[in-house]
Design an enzyme around this catalytic site. Structure first.
Site, short mmCIF file in Angstrom:
data_model
loop_
_atom_site.label_atom_id
_atom_site.label_comp_id
_atom_site.label_asym_id
_atom_site.label_seq_id
_atom_site.Cartn_x
_atom_site.Cartn_y
_atom_site.Cartn_z
N GLU A 56 59.84 -1.87 -0.97
CA GLU A 56 59.79 -2.90 0.06
C GLU A 56 61.13 -3.15 0.76
O GLU A 56 62.17 -3.21 0.11
CB GLU A 56 59.31 -4.20 -0.58
CG GLU A 56 58.99 -5.31 0.40
CD GLU A 56 58.08 -6.33 -0.23
OE1 GLU A 56 56.85 -6.22 -0.03
OE2 GLU A 56 58.59 -7.21 -0.94
N LYS A 58 63.21 -5.86 2.32
CA LYS A 58 63.18 -7.30 2.04
C LYS A 58 64.61 -7.84 2.04
O LYS A 58 65.44 -7.39 1.26
CB LYS A 58 62.54 -7.48 0.65
CG LYS A 58 62.37 -8.89 0.15
CD LYS A 58 61.68 -8.82 -1.21
CE LYS A 58 61.33 -10.18 -1.76
NZ LYS A 58 60.65 -10.08 -3.07
N LYS A 118 53.53 -6.68 5.21
CA LYS A 118 53.42 -7.75 4.23
C LYS A 118 53.77 -9.06 4.92
O LYS A 118 54.89 -9.27 5.35
CB LYS A 118 54.37 -7.49 3.06
CG LYS A 118 54.16 -8.45 1.90
CD LYS A 118 54.36 -7.74 0.58
CE LYS A 118 54.30 -8.73 -0.57
NZ LYS A 118 55.51 -8.73 -1.37
N GLU A 167 45.24 -9.41 -2.15
CA GLU A 167 46.07 -9.91 -3.26
C GLU A 167 45.41 -11.05 -4.01
O GLU A 167 44.94 -12.02 -3.41
CB GLU A 167 47.42 -10.37 -2.71
CG GLU A 167 48.34 -10.93 -3.77
CD GLU A 167 49.64 -11.43 -3.17
OE1 GLU A 167 50.38 -10.61 -2.60
OE2 GLU A 167 49.91 -12.64 -3.27
N ASN A 188 49.31 -10.00 -8.06
CA ASN A 188 50.65 -10.59 -7.94
C ASN A 188 50.99 -11.38 -9.20
O ASN A 188 50.31 -12.36 -9.52
CB ASN A 188 50.72 -11.50 -6.71
CG ASN A 188 52.15 -11.83 -6.31
OD1 ASN A 188 53.08 -11.63 -7.09
ND2 ASN A 188 52.32 -12.33 -5.10
N GLU A 218 52.20 -6.29 -8.24
CA GLU A 218 53.23 -6.88 -7.37
C GLU A 218 54.06 -7.91 -8.14
O GLU A 218 53.52 -8.66 -8.94
CB GLU A 218 52.59 -7.59 -6.18
CG GLU A 218 51.64 -6.77 -5.35
CD GLU A 218 50.95 -7.65 -4.31
OE1 GLU A 218 51.65 -8.44 -3.64
OE2 GLU A 218 49.72 -7.58 -4.20
N SER A 219 55.34 -7.96 -7.83
CA SER A 219 56.28 -8.99 -8.29
C SER A 219 56.69 -8.81 -9.76
O SER A 219 55.89 -8.39 -10.59
CB SER A 219 55.74 -10.40 -8.09
OG SER A 219 55.53 -10.68 -6.73
#
Length: 266
Positions: A56, A58, A118, A167, A188, A218-219
């Site tokens: 990503e 970011k 995103k 998500e 997530n 994710e995350s």
């Protein structure tokens, strides 16, 4: 923007997004024209032998503050791909994440892999915006949408030939997500209300996703050990942001994460 996660709630982010959507309405005809003229999308890779890394672009986030203020999206994205990333995710929310649609356009022009927009998608205008900018996929967040909104936006994305990563954060959110026929389910580990990360909870949710639906974890994924752990739960892909975005050498950062054997769910 405050670096304190508890001062930037999901409700506040969505309120700001609705203002952005209102501003798009005056450009609706132009957006539709540009989306219709956009080049073909690049399909997301099917789950393979190894867990696919989606890296990503970011600059900052409500939960962590500044990650890398001087990040060059094109240089980072190209490094990600050289390192083995199967797709690039680009945050396009400027107010809370320091991103932009220009970042998305530049990255989509610069790399050969699919690019995921995103953002907090609330309206088909944002889908057209993503298509016009060169995205191949969009993120839809169950917690941000009603069931009917989710279904309508997923159908609009399909009409524009965009894949959807839908998500969820909890098992309770899986039913509406699966009903919307996602290209993939994103699980997530970060709770969007509290911004806390719970990898164990994410693993439990991943295990309940049907084996024929790809899962993107994710995350909270910082290291190869994290990917091995999430792979054991059955993740097909991982979306990695902060741990690679902050690096001076994004190619090497991604290279250290690829090659973890995928373990299919039943």
């Amino acid at each position: 923007m405050s670096d304190n996660p508890h001062r930037t709630s999901l409700d506040a982010i969505l309120a700001a997004t609705r203002i952005r959507v209102e501003a798009l309405k005056r450009d609706a005809a132009d957006l539709e024209r540009r989306a219709a003229a956009a080049p073909p999308v690049r399909p997301l890779r099917e789950p393979a032998h190894d867990v696919g890394v989606i890296a990503e672009v970011k600059r900052r986030s409500p939960s962590q503050g500044v990650i890398r203020a001087d990040l060059d999206p094109v240089q980072h994205a190209r490094g990600y791909v050289r390192g083995g990333a199967v797709a690039v995710s680009v945050l396009t929310d400027e107010q809370h994440f320091g991103g932009s649609l220009e970042d998305l356009t530049r990255v989509a022009d610069a790399v050969p892999v699919p690019v995921l927009r995103k953002d907090f998608i609330l309206d088909e205008l944002q889908i057209m915006e993503a298509r016009a900018a060169g995205a191949s996929a969009i993120l839809l967040i169950v917690r941000a949408l009603t069931t009917s909104q989710l279904r309508a936006l997923a159908q609009a994305a399909a009409a524009w030939h965009l894949a959807t990563v839908i998500e969820v954060h909890s098992a309770a959110e899986l039913e509406p997500a699966l009903a919307a026929a996602p290209g993939a389910i994103g699980v997530n580990a970060r709770d969007l209300d509290t911004f806390t990360v719970d990898l164990r909870g994410a693993e439990a949710v991943i295990r309940t996703v049907p084996g024929n639906v790809p899962v993107v974890a994710e995350s909270g994924i910082e290291s190869r050990n994290d990917i091995e752990r999430i792979a054991a739960a059955g993740a097909d892909f991982v979306l990695v942001g902060t741990s690679v975005a902050r690096q001076q050498d994004p190619e090497q950062a991604v290279r250290t994460l690829v090659g973890v054997k995928r373990q299919p769910r039943k």
